[in-house]
Design a protein around this motif. Structure first.
Motif, short mmCIF file in Angstrom:
data_model
loop_
_atom_site.label_atom_id
_atom_site.label_comp_id
_atom_site.label_asym_id
_atom_site.label_seq_id
_atom_site.Cartn_x
_atom_site.Cartn_y
_atom_site.Cartn_z
N VAL A 222 44.86 37.77 34.71
CA VAL A 222 43.93 38.25 33.69
C VAL A 222 44.36 39.67 33.30
CG1 VAL A 222 42.04 36.80 34.48
CG2 VAL A 222 42.27 39.08 35.43
N VAL A 272 40.10 30.77 40.49
CA VAL A 272 39.18 30.08 39.58
C VAL A 272 38.86 28.72 40.17
CG1 VAL A 272 38.93 29.08 37.26
CG2 VAL A 272 40.14 31.25 37.56
N GLN A 276 35.95 24.71 36.71
CA GLN A 276 35.76 25.69 35.64
C GLN A 276 37.01 25.79 34.77
OE1 GLN A 276 32.93 26.87 35.02
NE2 GLN A 276 33.00 28.86 34.05
N TRP A 277 38.18 25.75 35.41
CA TRP A 277 39.41 25.81 34.64
C TRP A 277 39.52 24.58 33.73
CZ3 TRP A 277 42.97 28.70 32.69
CH2 TRP A 277 44.14 28.13 32.20
N LEU A 281 37.38 26.90 30.83
CA LEU A 281 38.31 27.94 30.42
C LEU A 281 39.37 27.41 29.45
CD1 LEU A 281 38.78 29.93 33.74
CD2 LEU A 281 37.07 30.20 31.94
N LEU A 294 44.78 35.57 29.35
CA LEU A 294 44.72 34.76 30.56
C LEU A 294 46.01 33.96 30.65
CD1 LEU A 294 41.15 33.10 30.38
CD2 LEU A 294 41.77 35.30 31.40
N THR A 326 33.21 31.83 43.15
CA THR A 326 33.72 31.69 41.80
C THR A 326 32.59 31.42 40.81
OG1 THR A 326 34.02 29.31 42.19
CG2 THR A 326 35.91 30.73 42.63
N TYR A 380 35.82 39.43 34.30
CA TYR A 380 36.56 39.37 33.04
C TYR A 380 35.59 39.42 31.87
CZ TYR A 380 39.95 37.89 29.51
OH TYR A 380 40.77 37.84 28.41
N ASN A 382 34.98 38.74 28.06
CA ASN A 382 35.42 38.03 26.87
C ASN A 382 34.70 38.63 25.67
OD1 ASN A 382 35.57 36.10 24.68
ND2 ASN A 382 36.30 34.60 26.16
N LEU A 399 33.62 33.88 33.85
CA LEU A 399 34.88 34.18 34.53
C LEU A 399 34.79 35.44 35.36
CD1 LEU A 399 37.76 33.34 35.07
CD2 LEU A 399 38.47 34.47 32.96
N SER A 400 34.43 35.28 36.61
CA SER A 400 34.42 36.35 37.60
C SER A 400 34.66 35.71 38.96
CB SER A 400 33.09 37.11 37.61
OG SER A 400 32.86 37.79 36.40
#
Length: 627
Positions: A222, A272, A276-277, A281, A294, A326, A380, A382, A399-400
């Motif tokens: 990131v 991650v 979630q990915w 994401l 990213l 996550t 992160y 956005n 996203l953290s």
């Protein structure tokens, strides 16, 4: 295979030629799940005074004859056409101990099987669910039912086996994780407590805590211009990542970044959740990926096991390494399970502050209270979604990640770790794990309870009185250290998002000021009355009564004695004892299901934990008679 092992089929069902990916959804298991959940709905909605019971039989009045023996009751649907009759005993704190086998449903006078989904729609007006919320709540109920059916199909160890340990104490981490994945109930108060909306069946088998499946986390780079990394005092980014990943893996990720024609020094590495990915994401953050803000780097080498909180992982490859927590855009029990990058910034500092407080307090040290710190965090930002969404929106929390210490280094030789949720666990044969632990200990139940209250209750009471500091000390947030089945120490976790300083007895440094909240003086004591008495001890005491281990007077009298002895040791806090009277005649009934029924997508504003509470009168305090 021993009964303590998870079947190989848990992660990838052998569907054979039928293609059946849901073998747990059989009529028998579905019926059992519905009876179980209808029992819980009756018990908790009655406790929160949402449903109005009618007592049946001679001399029956409109409501319960509190603290008497079992009696027959009925509740009727909004239109009066459906009735649920049952036998129950009403215990202290208006805890409805409902006999599941006694539940009988009739619709228009005809017998019908208990059906949790229909139950919710039949009582929708009484429950007060808004029309736009009802389908989502039903989906959470359906998911909770399906999860219960899956746990039946999977099979779990007996309470005695869990109390003894999968390895007989030879491997503390393996014993701990066997208990963690064997918990079947979830939060004791919430009816819809296993929603996980967003999971399909493949996701469930891969990532649900109860399957115990190994998980390897995804890693991404990131860009530092959009991310913030913070760590505990004395810990820097490179040292932390080397400890977690190892130098070879770190070098491999750096090489992958160079292969993408970017400078590794301009990026942080972030773990991650695979879900979630895959689901968020790659689509929602597509612009960030396309612009190389990213960069996907592949999976890590370590194997993890999901914990009860679903988005936190225990490192099973190297148990002394940190947990990883996550962000997950999955709706579960009243919240989207994201992580705020704004909160990540202060997380290590808050943990450092609390750790110093605990280590400097003699009363806490005497009782062994410990915490596992969130030592590093990365968030992160956005810009697209932050410009388009309100403060606190789930779109800002996608996203953290944070790293939390492992409890393994805190455990002395011959001791065992167990999630405190295990004290409320009941196995398939109806045996409570707390009873199995008592039997293993050889102590009388009252002696065992006194040790438990000393390790867990008294430190929380002390933090309230001395500091007006409160934890969120529910079963999943506390790890117990056991010696021969006896609790000897409590370890607190999930600190930065779950503690609150409620008054002016502490001067907070600016970097941790976020944890201070304006709580009315009369509500501060609810940190014990609601979070401990009503949400934990209400259920624990009932289990012991139902299993014949301890009467209610023994249970609450032992708690009272532990508090009284503590108060005698600290006369300097006498003013606080009167200000926050744990022996008061009654206290406000704060209702969790009412919160979820009002808004099952954001129950509370975490920046104002007092403002949105739902109260329903007052409960008689079981300690009052011991004043």
């Amino acid at each position: 295979m021993t009964t303590l092992e998870i079947p190989a089929s848990a992660g990838s069902v052998n569907t054979g030629s039928t293609g059946n990916t849901v073998p747990h959804l059989s009529p028998e298991r579905w019926a059992a799940a519905n009876r179980h959940l209808v029992r819980k709905a009756l018990a908790e909605f009655l406790h929160e005074r949402i449903l109005e019971p009618q007592r049946l039989g001679t001399g029956a009045g409109p409501g319960p004859d509190h603290l008497a023996g079992p009696a027959a009751y009925v509740v009727r649907s909004d239109d009066g056409l459906t009735a649920y009759s049952f036998t129950a005993r009403v215990l202290q704190l208006e805890h409805w101990s409902v006999d599941p086998a006694s539940i009988r449903c009739t619709r228009s006078g005809e017998d019908a099987a208990p059906d949790a989904l229909r139950f919710i729609t039949e009582f929708r007006d009484t429950l007060g669910i808004r029309e736009e919320m009802l389908p989502v709540y039903l989906e959470e109920i359906s998911s909770t039912l399906a999860g219960h059916a899956y746990k039946q199909w999977l099979g779990q160890p007996s309470a005695q086996e869990l109390a003894a340990g999968v390895t007989g104490g030879a491997d503390v981490a393996a014993d701990f994780q066997a208990i963690e994945r064997s918990m079947t109930e979830g939060h004791p108060c919430f009816v819809a407590n296993n929603g996980r909306l967003g999971f399909g069946i493949s996701d469930y088998r891969a990532f649900a805590p109860e399957t115990g499946e190994p998980v390897r986390l995804e890693w991404i780079g990131v860009h530092r211009s959009r991310a913030v990394f913070t760590a505990s005092a004395g810990l820097n980014y490179r040292a932390h990542l080397e400890a977690e990943l190892g130098a070879p893996a770190l070098a491999s990720f750096d090489a992958e970044l160079r292969a993408q024609s970017v400078d590794p020094d301009e990026y942080f590495l972030m773990p991650v959740h695979p879900w979630q990915w895959e689901n968020k994401l790659t689509v929602t953050f597509a612009a960030e990926i396309a612009q190389q803000h990213l960069i996907p780097l592949g999976t890590g080498e370590d194997s993890y096991q999901a914990q009860q909180s679903i988005r936190t992982f225990f490192n099973t490859s190297t148990p002394a390494k940190s947990y990883v927590k996550t962000a997950m855009s999955v709706l579960n029990m009243g919240f989207m399970r994201g992580l705020s990058p704004q909160y990540m910034k202060a997380t290590p500092a808050i943990n450092d502050w609390l750790q110093a407080l605990i280590l400097s307090d003699n009363a806490l040290q005497q009782r062994g209270l410990a915490m596992i710190s969130e030592i590093a965090a990365i968030g992160y930002h956005n810009g697209y979604y932050e410009a388009a969404s309100a403060k606190g929106s789930p779109y800002r929390k996608m996203l953290s990640a944070l790293w939390r210490e492992s409890p393994l280094p805190l455990v002395a030789e011959g001791r065992q770790l167990a999630t405190m949720a295990s004290l409320l666990h009941v196995d398939a044969a109806g045996k409570p794990m707390v009873s199995a632990l008592m039997e293993r200990s050889g102590l009388e139940p009252v002696q065992w309870l006194r040790r438990y209250f000393e390790a867990y209750l008294v430190p929380l009471v002390h933090c309230l009185y001395k500091y007006e500091l409160a934890f969120m000390p529910h079963g999943e947030n506390v790890i117990l250290v056991l010696e021969d089945g006896v609790p000897v120490q409590a370890i607190m976790k999930d600190i930065a998002e779950e503690i609150v300083v409620m008054g002016d007895r502490l001067d907070l440094p600016p970097e941790v000021a976020r944890i201070k909240a304006d709580i009315p003086d009369g509500e501060k004591v609810l940190a014990i009355f609601t979070d401990v008495f009503d949400c934990i001890f209400r259920f624990l005491g009932a289990l012991l009564v139902e299993d014949g281990k301890a009467g209610e007077d023994e249970f609450w009298g032992t708690a009272a004695a532990a508090i009284r002895e503590y108060q005698a040791e600290h006369p300097e806090l006498a003013g606080q004892f009167a200000r926050h009277d744990l022996f008061a005649p009654d206290f406000e009934l704060s209702c969790l299901n009412r919160l979820q029924l009002r808004n099952n997508q954001q129950m509370l504003d975490l920046t104002d934990p007092s403002g949105g509470l739902q109260m329903a009168g007052r409960l008689a305090n079981p300690l009052a008679r011991f004043a």
